[in-house]
Design a protein around this motif. Structure first.
Motif, PDB file in Angstrom:
ATOM      1  N   SER A 554     -27.152  32.733 -16.257  1.00 16.18           N
ATOM      2  CA  SER A 554     -26.664  31.487 -17.077  1.00 16.18           C
ATOM      3  C   SER A 554     -27.782  31.380 -18.154  1.00 16.18           C
ATOM      4  N   LYS A 555     -27.382  30.996 -19.161  1.00 18.94           N
ATOM      5  CA  LYS A 555     -28.363  30.411 -20.143  1.00 18.94           C
ATOM      6  C   LYS A 555     -29.316  31.506 -20.502  1.00 18.94           C
ATOM      7  N   PHE A 556     -28.794  32.844 -20.668  1.00 19.71           N
ATOM      8  CA  PHE A 556     -29.840  34.051 -20.766  1.00 19.71           C
ATOM      9  C   PHE A 556     -29.842  34.172 -22.257  1.00 19.71           C
ATOM     10  N   TYR A 557     -31.209  34.529 -22.777  1.00 20.27           N
ATOM     11  CA  TYR A 557     -31.276  34.847 -24.179  1.00 20.27           C
ATOM     12  C   TYR A 557     -32.460  35.930 -24.404  1.00 20.27           C
ATOM     13  N   PHE A 558     -32.124  36.874 -25.150  1.00 21.68           N
ATOM     14  CA  PHE A 558     -33.075  37.985 -25.259  1.00 21.68           C
ATOM     15  C   PHE A 558     -33.211  38.426 -26.843  1.00 21.68           C
ATOM     16  N   THR A 559     -34.341  38.514 -27.401  1.00 23.47           N
ATOM     17  CA  THR A 559     -34.471  39.227 -28.580  1.00 23.47           C
ATOM     18  C   THR A 559     -35.820  39.902 -28.655  1.00 23.47           C
ATOM     19  N   LEU A 563     -34.207  44.252 -31.100  1.00 23.72           N
ATOM     20  CA  LEU A 563     -33.048  43.715 -31.142  1.00 23.72           C
ATOM     21  C   LEU A 563     -33.269  42.381 -31.911  1.00 23.72           C
ATOM     22  N   PRO A 564     -33.600  42.289 -33.044  1.00 21.39           N
ATOM     23  CA  PRO A 564     -33.696  40.902 -33.765  1.00 21.39           C
ATOM     24  C   PRO A 564     -32.525  39.876 -33.917  1.00 21.39           C
ATOM     25  N   GLN A 565     -31.440  40.516 -33.777  1.00 23.82           N
ATOM     26  CA  GLN A 565     -30.105  39.654 -33.775  1.00 23.82           C
ATOM     27  C   GLN A 565     -30.119  38.809 -32.437  1.00 23.82           C
ATOM     28  N   GLY A 566     -30.499  39.196 -31.157  1.00 23.69           N
ATOM     29  CA  GLY A 566     -30.579  38.470 -30.246  1.00 23.69           C
ATOM     30  C   GLY A 566     -29.283  38.481 -29.518  1.00 23.69           C
ATOM     31  N   VAL A 567     -29.374  38.577 -28.127  1.00 25.53           N
ATOM     32  CA  VAL A 567     -28.039  38.546 -27.219  1.00 25.53           C
ATOM     33  C   VAL A 567     -28.029  37.375 -26.572  1.00 25.53           C
ATOM     34  N   ARG A 568     -27.144  36.649 -26.303  1.00 22.75           N
ATOM     35  CA  ARG A 568     -27.062  35.271 -25.297  1.00 22.75           C
ATOM     36  C   ARG A 568     -25.794  35.319 -24.605  1.00 22.75           C
ATOM     37  N   ILE A 569     -26.080  35.083 -23.180  1.00 24.38           N
ATOM     38  CA  ILE A 569     -25.233  35.195 -22.292  1.00 24.38           C
ATOM     39  C   ILE A 569     -25.188  33.910 -21.723  1.00 24.38           C
ATOM     40  N   GLN A 592     -24.260  36.674 -33.966  1.00 24.23           N
ATOM     41  CA  GLN A 592     -23.343  35.790 -34.145  1.00 24.23           C
ATOM     42  C   GLN A 592     -22.000  35.906 -33.817  1.00 24.23           C
ATOM     43  N   SER A 593     -21.834  37.049 -33.009  1.00 25.28           N
ATOM     44  CA  SER A 593     -20.584  37.153 -32.776  1.00 25.28           C
ATOM     45  C   SER A 593     -20.022  36.841 -30.940  1.00 25.28           C
ATOM     46  N   PRO A 594     -19.320  36.284 -30.737  1.00 30.18           N
ATOM     47  CA  PRO A 594     -18.787  35.833 -29.364  1.00 30.18           C
ATOM     48  C   PRO A 594     -18.159  37.173 -28.773  1.00 30.18           C
ATOM     49  N   VAL A 595     -18.390  37.292 -27.533  1.00 29.57           N
ATOM     50  CA  VAL A 595     -17.863  38.511 -26.916  1.00 29.57           C
ATOM     51  C   VAL A 595     -17.674  37.900 -25.177  1.00 29.57           C
ATOM     52  N   GLN A 596     -16.581  38.308 -25.047  1.00 26.86           N
ATOM     53  CA  GLN A 596     -16.265  38.031 -23.565  1.00 26.86           C
ATOM     54  C   GLN A 596     -15.577  39.351 -22.969  1.00 26.86           C
ATOM     55  N   ASN A 622     -13.339  41.320 -25.617  1.00 33.00           N
ATOM     56  CA  ASN A 622     -12.644  40.648 -26.405  1.00 33.00           C
ATOM     57  C   ASN A 622     -13.495  40.044 -27.101  1.00 33.00           C
ATOM     58  N   SER A 623     -13.077  39.734 -28.623  1.00 30.91           N
ATOM     59  CA  SER A 623     -14.087  38.769 -29.388  1.00 30.91           C
ATOM     60  C   SER A 623     -13.093  38.216 -30.509  1.00 30.91           C
ATOM     61  N   SER A 624     -13.439  36.824 -30.679  1.00 29.13           N
ATOM     62  CA  SER A 624     -12.511  35.973 -31.742  1.00 29.13           C
ATOM     63  C   SER A 624     -12.901  36.777 -33.147  1.00 29.13           C
ATOM     64  N   ARG A 625     -14.511  36.937 -33.284  1.00 32.21           N
ATOM     65  CA  ARG A 625     -14.892  37.618 -34.660  1.00 32.21           C
ATOM     66  C   ARG A 625     -16.336  38.441 -34.414  1.00 32.21           C
ATOM     67  N   PHE A 626     -16.154  39.616 -34.749  1.00 33.61           N
ATOM     68  CA  PHE A 626     -17.374  40.516 -34.562  1.00 33.61           C
ATOM     69  C   PHE A 626     -17.784  40.914 -35.835  1.00 33.61           C
ATOM     70  N   ASP A 627     -19.070  40.685 -36.056  1.00 31.66           N
ATOM     71  CA  ASP A 627     -19.668  40.903 -37.566  1.00 31.66           C
ATOM     72  C   ASP A 627     -20.462  42.358 -37.234  1.00 31.66           C
ATOM     73  N   VAL A 628     -20.044  43.312 -37.502  1.00 29.10           N
ATOM     74  CA  VAL A 628     -20.725  44.671 -37.300  1.00 29.10           C
ATOM     75  C   VAL A 628     -21.908  44.748 -38.434  1.00 29.10           C
ATOM     76  N   ASN A 629     -22.091  44.344 -39.639  1.00 27.82           N
ATOM     77  CA  ASN A 629     -22.739  44.259 -40.533  1.00 27.82           C
ATOM     78  C   ASN A 629     -24.335  43.797 -40.138  1.00 27.82           C
ATOM     79  N   GLU A 630     -24.402  42.569 -39.411  1.00 24.68           N
ATOM     80  CA  GLU A 630     -25.874  42.278 -38.878  1.00 24.68           C
ATOM     81  C   GLU A 630     -26.390  43.027 -37.952  1.00 24.68           C
ATOM     82  N   TRP A 631     -25.806  44.142 -37.366  1.00 28.58           N
ATOM     83  CA  TRP A 631     -26.276  45.137 -36.550  1.00 28.58           C
ATOM     84  C   TRP A 631     -26.765  46.190 -37.384  1.00 28.58           C
ATOM     85  N   MET A 632     -26.378  46.339 -38.532  1.00 22.49           N
ATOM     86  CA  MET A 632     -26.995  47.601 -39.453  1.00 22.49           C
ATOM     87  C   MET A 632     -27.898  46.960 -40.292  1.00 22.49           C
TER      88      MET A 632
END
Length: 966
Positions: A554-559, A563-569, A592-596, A622-632
Motif C-alpha cells: 500500500s502507498k508504494f512509490y518508486f522513482t 525511471l523518472p516518471q515514477g510508479v505508484r501502487i 500519470q497513467s492509471p492502471v488496474q 485496464n486503464s482509463s487513459r495511458f500516455d505512452v509519450n511520457e515513457w519515451m
C-alpha cells in the motif's frame, strides 16, 4: 666572414621554410593515401573528416606526422550499434624520404591520444573486430611499407567483453609506450604501461576491481616462435609492488606459460591497499606495521584438456593497522595461504590456510581451512570469534552510522563432500546476533532488536542428518516489526519449513540505507507459511508442497534516474497457494497513467526451483487513459533499437483494455487486445482501437527465435479511416501514397505483412511482403500538380477535381516497392484503368488508360473527324488516352504514352478507330509501360534495401513489443 654568415643564415632560413612548407606540399597526397588505405583495408563504417587531417615535420623529426582528429569505426551487423574504436587523435608517422622520393610511403609510428576501444565477442564467437576484407574480397592490396619503431597510447579506455569465454575487462585511462624494431622477426621491446582497472571478471567471479596498475619491463619478442618473454621489471597494483618474469608462447595446441612472480619490497601495508574500500584518500595517513611475503609460479600448457601447474603463496606476520582518528586498531594479523597444483589437471588443486587470526580491538577472531582437492573435496576448517559491532565503528570509519550488538560465530567442519555417496563433512556451526542496532544520520529512528540465531549441524557426515535451523530472525523499526524462521533438514531431500510475518516501511529502510538517485516509499505486509521438499518439486508432486498466505502493498512509490516518471501502487493484494499466486487487486498509476490489473501465475514453484520449467499465467490490464509519450525519453529517437529476445520458458496471456492511449501525435480510443507469449513467440489476437476517425484491427506474430533474422507476420484491417488524418499522422502513407495529401474522404483496407526484421527492429525491405485491398467509399481529389499537369497536357476541361465512389485498389509490396495492380475507376466522366508503383523513396511510375469521347476535345477533334472521309467516327467515338506519370508526386513528369502531342494522339487514334485497332494501341502502350516499369523497379530495389526512416506505424509496433517486454 660576414658573407659566410649571411650565406649560412640564408641556407638555414631556406631549409626552415622548406621544412615548414613540406606538409602543405604533401598534405593532399598523404590525406588521399590514408583515405584509400582505410577503404581498401576496413570493411566497416569509418568516420573522420578528411579536412581535419594536419601534417607536421616537427612532431617527430625527421619523420613527417599526419594527425587525424575524431576518427572512429562502427562495426557491421550485428554490431552496427557499437563503436569499435573512437580516437580523439590518431597520429601516424611516415619516413620523410619515402614520402618525397618513393612510390609508396613507409609507416614508422602510431600514436593514439584519447578515445575508447570496445571489443565484443558474442556467444557464438562472432567478434566486432572482424572487419577486414576476406582475401577474395579485398578491394586492393595495401602498398604501405612497414618500418614501425614506436607505438604510443595515451588516455584510452578499453572494454573487452567476451561472452563466449565469459570474460569481461574494463580499463580506463590506459597509457602505454613501446619502442622497438617491430618489422624484425626477433627484437627487444621496452614497454611502459599504466591503467585504472575498473573490472576484471571471469565466469561470473570478479578478480580485480577499482585498482591502479603501473608496469615497466623489457620484452623479448620472437615472432617466428610466437614467444613473448618478460625480463626484469617493476609492476604495481595500488601500493602492492611485484615482479613478473618468464614467457608466454602461442603454439598451435594452446597457450604455453612459464611465469614467475613475487612481492617486491612489500609490507603488510601493501596488501591492505588491495582490500576493497581501503585504498582511499585517507590511506596515506593509515598507521601500519607487519611483514608480508608473496610469490608463485604459473607453468605449463593451457588448452581444452590441460591446465598449467601453479603454486601461489601469501604469508602475513604481525600485521597491524589503525586509522589515526579512531581509538581502536586491528592487530595481531597472521595468515598463511597456499594454493597449489603440481599437475596439468585443475581438479588436483589444493588450498591450505593453516593459520588465520586477528584482533578487532579486544575481539579475537581465528580460523583455519584446508581443501585437499576438487575431486573428493576432503576438507577441514574452523572459524571462531566474537565481535562487538560498536567497537567495529571505532576501527573502520563508517561515517554517519551507529552500530551496536554482539556477533558470536563458532563453526567447525571436517570430512568429505561426495554427492554420489551422499556424504558431506561433519558440521557444527552456530551464529548469534543479539540486540542488533543500526542508525544512520539520514534517519533518526534506528533498526533495533535485530536478532538472528542460526545453527548448521551434521554430526554423522550423512546427508540425511543435515540440519539448518534459522530459528530466530527479526527486527523492529518504529511501530513496525517483522519476524521469521526457516528450518531445512536432509541435504538430499531438502525439506523446508518456514514462515515470515510482519510489515516493512520501505521509505524508512531507504532512509537508513540510502541508494543514490532512488526515491522509494510504501508499506509491505506479509503473512506467509511455506513447507515442502525439493524432492517433491523434482518429481512433480506439487500437492505435497504447502505455500500459502498473503502479501499486501500500500502507498508504494518508486522513482529513479532510470525511471523518472515514477510508479505508484495505491493498493495491491496477492494470495499464495501451492498451485498458484493470485493477484486479486492491483491499483496503480504508472507516471500519470492509471492502471488496474488482476491475474495469476501457476507452476511458479517448479519454475523457481527447477531448470527448464515453464511459468504460466494470465493478466488483465485496464486503464482509463495511458500516455505512452511520457515513457519515451527525448533521447529515444536517437537511440538505436536492438532485437527483443523473448523468453522460451514463459507461457503467458495478457488482455489489455484502455479507454484512451496517447502515442506520439495519435489519440487512440477503445484500445483492446490479447497478447500471448509461448515458446519464445509473441502472438497478437483481436487487437483493435479507434483512431484516425475509424477502426484499426491487428492480428499477427513476432518470432525472434532466430535472433539473426527475427520474423514478423501481421494482418491489419482498417475501417473508415480518414484519408487526411492518415496522411498527416502516418509517414508510411506519406511515402507510399503521397496522393493522399489532396484527398478528402475515408478508406478501408485489409493488408497482410510478413518479412524479416533487422538488428535495429526495422523491416528489411528486401524481405518485406505485403498484399491487400484498399477500398475508398467516397473521396474527392483536387488542386494537385498532377491534375494541373493532366489538364495542361490533354486540353480537357473540368479536370481539376475528381470524385471517387466505391473504388477497390489491389496493392502489393515487394522489396520496398508498392505495386498497384490494374483496377478500373471513373476519372471525371471517363472510364479509366490505372496501374503502376510507388517506391519508398517517393518515386512514382503509373499508367492511366482513359476512354475519352472525341467530342470532349473540342474543335480540334471535329476538324480531324471532318478530314477523315468515309469514317463512322463521330463526337461519341471513344479515344484511348494513355498518360504516363513519373518522377515523384511533388515534382511529377507527365507525358502521353501513345504520342508526343494530343493532336498526333487524336489523329492516330481516329485513324486506328476506323481500322478497329483501338485495342492494339492500348496493348502496345501497356506492354511498353510494363517493360519500363520493370527496369525502374530494379533500381528502386537497390536503393530500398539501404533502409528508410521510421514511420509512425513502425514506431507503434515498436511500442507494442516494448510494452509486452516490460
Amino acid at each position: 666572414m660576414k658573407k659566410v654568415i649571411l650565406i649560412s643564415l640564408g641556407i638555414f632560413v631556406f631549409l626552415l621554410l622548406a621544412l615548414v612548407s613540406l606538409p602543405f606540399i604533401f598534405k593532399d597526397k598523404i590525406a588521399e593515401r590514408i583515405d584509400r588505405e582505410i577503404s581498401n583495408s576496413i570493411n566497416a563504417q569509418v568516420y573522420f573528416d578528411i579536412n581535419k587531417i594536419s601534417l607536421s615535420i616537427f612532431k617527430r623529426f625527421p619523420h613527417i606526422s599526419a594527425t587525424v582528429e575524431e576518427l572512429g569505426i562502427i562495426g557491421n551487423p550485428p554490431f552496427q550499434n557499437d563503436t569499435l574504436i573512437h580516437m580523439d587523435k590518431l597520429q601516424v608517422d611516415f619516413n620523410l624520404k619515402s614520402v618525397i622520393f618513393d612510390d609508396y610511403p613507409t609507416l614508422t609510428g602510431v600514436h593514439l591520444d584519447g578515445g575508447s576501444v570496445y571489443i565484443k565477442v558474442l556467444e557464438d564467437g562472432t567478434a566486432n573486430y572482424d572487419i577486414t576484407y576476406p582475401a577474395e574480397e579485398e578491394a586492393a592490396e595495401s602498398n604501405f611499407k612497414m618500418a614501425i619503431d614506436i607505438i604510443r597510447v595515451n588516455d584510452v579506455d578499453l572494454i573487452y567483453d567476451d561472452r563466449q569465454l565469459k570474460y569481461f575487462m574494463a580499463l580506463a585511462k590506459v597509457k602505454a609506450e613501446g619502442q622497438g624494431e617491430f618489422t624484425l622477426s626477433q627484437y627487444e621491446l621496452p614497454v611502459k604501461a599504466e591503467a585504472f582497472i575498473a573490472d576484471i571478471t571471469y565466469e561470473g567471479v570478479n578478480y580485480l576491481r577499482n585498482k591502479s596498475f603501473k608496469g615497466e619491463t623489457l620484452m623479448n619478442i620472437d615472432m617466428d616462435q610466437m614467444k613473448f618473454g618478460f625480463g626484469e621489471g617493476d609492476f604495481a597494483l595500488n601500493d602492492f609492488f611485484f615482479d613478473f618474469g618468464g614467457y608466454i608462447a602461442l603454439p598451435e595446441e594452446g597457450v604455453e606459460f612459464d611465469i614467475n612472480f613475487g612481492g617486491k619490497d612489500n609490507s603488510f601495508r601493501s596488501i591492505l591497499s588491495l582490500v576493497p574500500g581501503m585504498y582511499t584518500e585517507s590511506f596515506g595517513s593509515l598507521r601500519t606495521s607487519g611483514t608480508m611475503d608473496f610469490q608463485g609460479y604459473f607453468k605449463g600448457l593451457y588448452s581444452d584438456n590441460t591446465f598449467p601447474s601453479f603454486d601461489i603463496g601469501l604469508n602475513i606476520n604481525d600485521g597491524f593497522f589503525q586509522y589515526p582518528d579512531l581509538p581502536r586498531p586491528v592487530s595481531d594479523v597472521n595468515m598463511d595461504v597456499r594454493i597449489k597444483n603440481e599437475t596439468a589437471n585443475l581438479d588436483n588443486t589444493s588450498v591450505q590456510i593453516p593459520v588465520f587470526n586477528l584482533n578487532f580491538g579486544s575481539n579475537p577472531i581465528s580460523g583455519r581451512f584446508i581443501l585437499e582437492n576438487l575431486v573428493n573435496y576432503d576438507m577441514e576448517g574452523a572459524l571462531k570469534g566474537k565481535l562487538n559491532l560498536e567497537e567495529l565503528t571505532s576501527i573502520f570509519p563508517i561515517e554517519g552510522m551507529t552500530l551496536k550488538g554482539l556477533l558470536d560465530i563458532n563453526a567447525t567442519a571436517k570430512g568429505r563432500y561426495d554427492s554420489v555417496a551422499k556424504v558431506i563433512p561433519a558440521i557444527d556451526a552456530q551464529m548469534l546476533l543479539s540486540n542488533g542496532f543500526v542508525r544512520t544520520s539520514e534517519y533518526p529512528s534506528p533498526i533495533e532488536k535485530l536478532n538472528i540465531r542460526a545453527t548448521v549441524q551434521n554430526k554423522s557426515g550423512r546427508m540425511n542428518d543435515f540440519l539448518l535451523d534459522l530459528s530466530q530472525f527479526g527486527f523492529e523499526l518504529e511501530d513496525e516489526a517483522i519476524s521469521g524462521r526457516l528450518k531445512v533438514t536432509d541435504f538430499s531431500l531438502l525439506n523446508w519449513d518456514g514462515a515470515v510475518k510482519g510489515a516493512v516501511d520501505l521509505g524508512k529502510m531507504l532512509a537508513i540505507f540510502p541508494m543514490e538517485n532512488i526515491i522509494m516509499e510504501g508499506l509491505v505486509r506479509a503473512d506467509l507459511l511455506t513447507k515442502g521438499s525439493y524432492k517433491d518439486v523434482e518429481e512433480g508432486r506439487y500437492n505435497r508442497l504447502d505455500t500459502r498466505g498473503s502479501m499486501e502493498v500500500s502507498k508504494f512509490y518508486f522513482t529513479s534516474s532510470d525511471l523518472p516518471q515514477g510508479v505508484r501502487i495505491h493498493e495491491a493484494k496477492a494470495d499464495f497457494s501451492p498451485e498458484r499466486i493470485n493477484l486479486t487487486k492491483f491499483d496503480s498509476r504508472v507516471g500519470q497513467s492509471p492502471v488496474q490489473a488482476t491475474g495469476f501465475l501457476s507452476n511458479y514453484l517448479n519454475f523457481v526451483l527447477k531448470e527448464n520449467e515453464v511459468l504460466k499465467g494470465q493478466l488483465s490490464l485496464n486503464s482509463s487513459r495511458f500516455d505512452v509519450n511520457e515513457w519515451m525519453s527525448e533521447s529515444s529517437d536517437s537511440e538505436e533499437l536492438t532485437v527483443l529476445e523473448l523468453p522460451k520458458n514463459i507461457d503467458f496471456s495478457m488482455s489489455v483494455a484502455a479507454n484512451e492511449v496517447i502515442y506520439d501525435n495519435m489519440n487512440l480510443k477503445e484500445v483492446k487486445g490479447t497478447l500471448n507469449l509461448k515458446d519464445g513467440v509473441l502472438t497478437f489476437r483481436d487487437a483493435g482501437m479507434r483512431a484516425l476517425g475509424g477502426q484499426i484491427s491487428l492480428n499477427g506474430t513476432y518470432d525472434p527465435r532466430d535472433l539473426t533474422a527475427p520474423k514478423f507476420d501481421l494482418g491489419v484491417n482498417l475501417a473508415n479511416l480518414s484519408i487526411a488524418q492518415a496522411f498527416e499522422t502516418l509517414n508510411t502513407v506519406k511515402a507510399f501514397a503521397p496522393v493522399a495529401q489532396h484527398l478528402t474522404g475515408n478508406f478501408n483496407s485489409n493488408l497482410s505483412f510478413s518479412g524479416i526484421l533487422g538488428q535495429d527492429m526495422m523491416p528489411i525491405l528486401s524481405s518485406l511482403n505485403a498484399k491487400g485491398l484498399l477500398r475508398v467509399a467516397e473521396a474527392a481529389y483536387q488542386n494537385s500538380q498532377l491534375l494541373q499537369g493532366i489538364t495542361s497536357l490533354t486540353k480537357l476541361n473540368d479536370t481539376n477535381t475528381i470524385q471517387f465512389r466505391n473504388v477497390s485498389i489491389p496493392i502489393e509490396i515487394k522489396n520496398g516497392i508498392m505495386e498497384v495492380k490494374p483496377f478500373d475507376v471513373r476519372l471525371w466522366d471517363y472510364q479509366a484503368n490505372i496501374q503502376g508503383s510507388t517506391g519508398f523513396d517517393g518515386t512514382i511510375n503509373y499508367l492511366i488508360n482513359m476512354q475519352v469521347p472525341a467530342g470532349r476535345f473540342g474543335a480540334q477533334a471535329n476538324a480531324l473527324l471532318a478530314s477523315i472521309s468515309g469514317t463512322e467516327a463521330n463526337a461519341s467515338t471513344l479515344i484511348p488516352v494513355a498518360i504516363s506519370l513519373g518522377g515523384n508526386y511533388n515534382n511529377p513528369r507527365i507525358s502521353l504514352a501513345g504520342g508526343n502531342s494530343i493532336e498526333n494522339l487524336l489523329a492516330t487514334a481516329l485513324q486506328s478507330r476506323v481500322r478497329s485497332e483501338k485495342e492494339n494501341i492500348e496493348q502496345q502502350v501497356t506492354q511498353q509501360f510494363k517493360a519500363a516499369e520493370d527496369s525502374i523497379k530494379k533500381e528502386l530495389h537497390l536503393t530500398s534495401t539501404l533502409g528508410h526512416p521510421k514511420s509512425k506505424t513502425e514506431h507503434f509496433c515498436e511500442f507494442l513489443l516494448t510494452f509486452v517486454q516490460k
